[in-house]
Design a protein around this motif. Structure first.
Motif, PDB file in Angstrom:
ATOM      1  N   GLU A   1      89.467  88.451  57.993  1.00 48.01           N
ATOM      2  CA  GLU A   1      89.132  89.901  58.717  1.00 48.01           C
ATOM      3  C   GLU A   1      87.920  89.488  59.533  1.00 48.01           C
ATOM      4  O   GLU A   1      87.523  90.027  60.710  1.00 48.01           O
ATOM      5  CB  GLU A   1      88.926  90.859  57.750  1.00 48.01           C
TER       6      GLU A   1
ATOM      7  N   THR B   1      99.214  97.553  55.076  1.00 45.92           N
ATOM      8  CA  THR B   1      98.979  97.524  56.665  1.00 45.92           C
ATOM      9  C   THR B   1     100.250  98.224  57.344  1.00 45.92           C
ATOM     10  O   THR B   1     100.378  98.124  58.656  1.00 45.92           O
ATOM     11  CB  THR B   1      99.306  95.720  57.036  1.00 45.92           C
TER      12      THR B   1
ATOM     13  N   GLU C   1      89.842  99.276  59.868  1.00 45.68           N
ATOM     14  CA  GLU C   1      91.227  98.904  59.971  1.00 45.68           C
ATOM     15  C   GLU C   1      92.323  99.479  59.256  1.00 45.68           C
ATOM     16  O   GLU C   1      93.513  99.160  59.102  1.00 45.68           O
ATOM     17  CB  GLU C   1      91.140  97.462  59.461  1.00 45.68           C
TER      18      GLU C   1
END
Length: 344
Positions: free
Chosen positions: A60, A266, A325
């Motif tokens: 990341e 995700t 995120e």
């Protein structure tokens, strides 16, 4: 924008930008932390692969990510999720601008995932199958401690074989059914899809993962199609022999992965549904986005741990999703209001 050509079967444009980012920089683009930006949409299964692999490997910080909105027009994906509708690092409104910076006459697909060279603003590559392999093999100096081996040398031949069949019949197969321009083309893709899913069910009946006893690149590639199956492909693409939730082995397998850190956290079901049902106007001219299915079913017990296997091999799970995120609450049953995604 039309995705279906009457009387013809769907053929994907596979003319990708194949420049590679490597440890030795042999294509002119060496691995450098912070130099590149991974542009994705959470709606896209091909981009979802890169998001998962990046997270599993802990890249990341080394490879920052830009998230485009779920809906695009004939020109490009847009950064409408960002303040002012511009990516804060690249300073562009549309991904198209980075492709044209690379080649003003670019006439191929403006696709995600794409890796952009921040200093020049140019797309380096959109070769999605190679991007994830290079994250595993070329970015090793920046992997997190405990990162799993997703493409181990001793299993690569098996992984490649599985990936080839899964891409042809499943990953791309759902599109060949959904974008078919004739009954014959549709039925051909439909048969190949479900024949392959039946074989995968047989393979996974006694094995927790597709190749070996740990998660590999093969599991990532199958998962991103399975997680979209009931929400999109079953109805929208007419892949309706069975829902995923009616195929017991694959449904348990997919839930096992969904509940594994780095996979389910995700997934943005809202973006997935809005992309397919709003962008494909020739298939869904009303633009109505289905309210279901209830995504909480992804949290049901799966029982797959009884098959053994070690999800991360000798490694460890990734930590919490980095700030900024996380998928928004309400878009994923793992994410609760005011919290980070739950760790399974």
């Amino acid at each position: 924008m039309s995705y279906v050509t009457s009387g013809r079967e769907f053929s994907r444009d596979e003319r990708y930008l194949t420049t590679r980012i490597t440890a030795d920089g042999r294509d002119g683009f060496p691995v450098e932390p912070g130099r590149y930006r991974l542009v994705v949409s959470r709606a896209c299964p091909w981009a979802n692969r890169a998001i998962i692999v990046r997270r599993l490997l802990g890249l990341e910080e080394a490879l920052p990510m830009a998230v485009a909105g779920p809906v695009h027009d004939e020109r490009s994906w847009t950064f409408d999720l960002d303040p002012g509708g511009r990516d804060p690092v690249l300073g562009i409104e549309r991904l198209q601008e980075a492709y044209f910076a690379r080649d003003p006459g670019y006439d191929r697909g403006i696709t995600v995932p794409a890796v952009v060279d921040v200093p020049t603003g140019q797309v380096v590559t959109n070769d999605f199958p190679q991007i994830t392999l290079d994250l595993s093999l070329e970015w090793t100096a920046h992997h997190r401690p405990g990162a799993p081996a997703l493409y181990p040398s001793e299993l690569r031949a098996q992984i490649d074989s599985v990936n080839e069949a899964v891409y042809r019949d499943v990953n791309n197969g759902v599109y060949r059914a959904g974008f078919a321009g004739s009954q014959e083309a549709y039925e051909r893709a439909y048969r190949r899809l479900f024949e392959r899913l039946d074989r995968l069910s047989e393979r996974l009946t006694g094995s927790r993962y597709l190749v070996g006893d740990t998660i590999t690149e093969a599991d990532v590639r199958l998962f991103t199609t399975l997680v979209r199956f009931d929400a999109v492909y079953h109805g929208h693409f007419k892949c309706n022999r069975h829902k995923l939730s009616e195929m017991p082995v694959l449904w348990d397998y997919a839930r096992d992965l969904f509940q594994t850190p780095g996979f389910g956290d995700t997934i943005d079901f809202d973006h997935i549904k809005r992309h397919y049902y709003l962008v494909h106007t020739d298939i869904n001219p009303t633009g109505i986005v289905p309210a279901g299915p209830d995504a909480r079913s992804w949290l049901a017990p799966h029982g797959r741990a009884a098959l053994g296997g070690r999800p991360f091999g000798d490694g460890t799970p990734p930590g919490p999703v980095p700030p900024g995120e996380a998928v928004p609450p309400g878009h994923n049953p793992l994410v609760r209001e005011g919290s980070s995604p739950l760790m399974g």
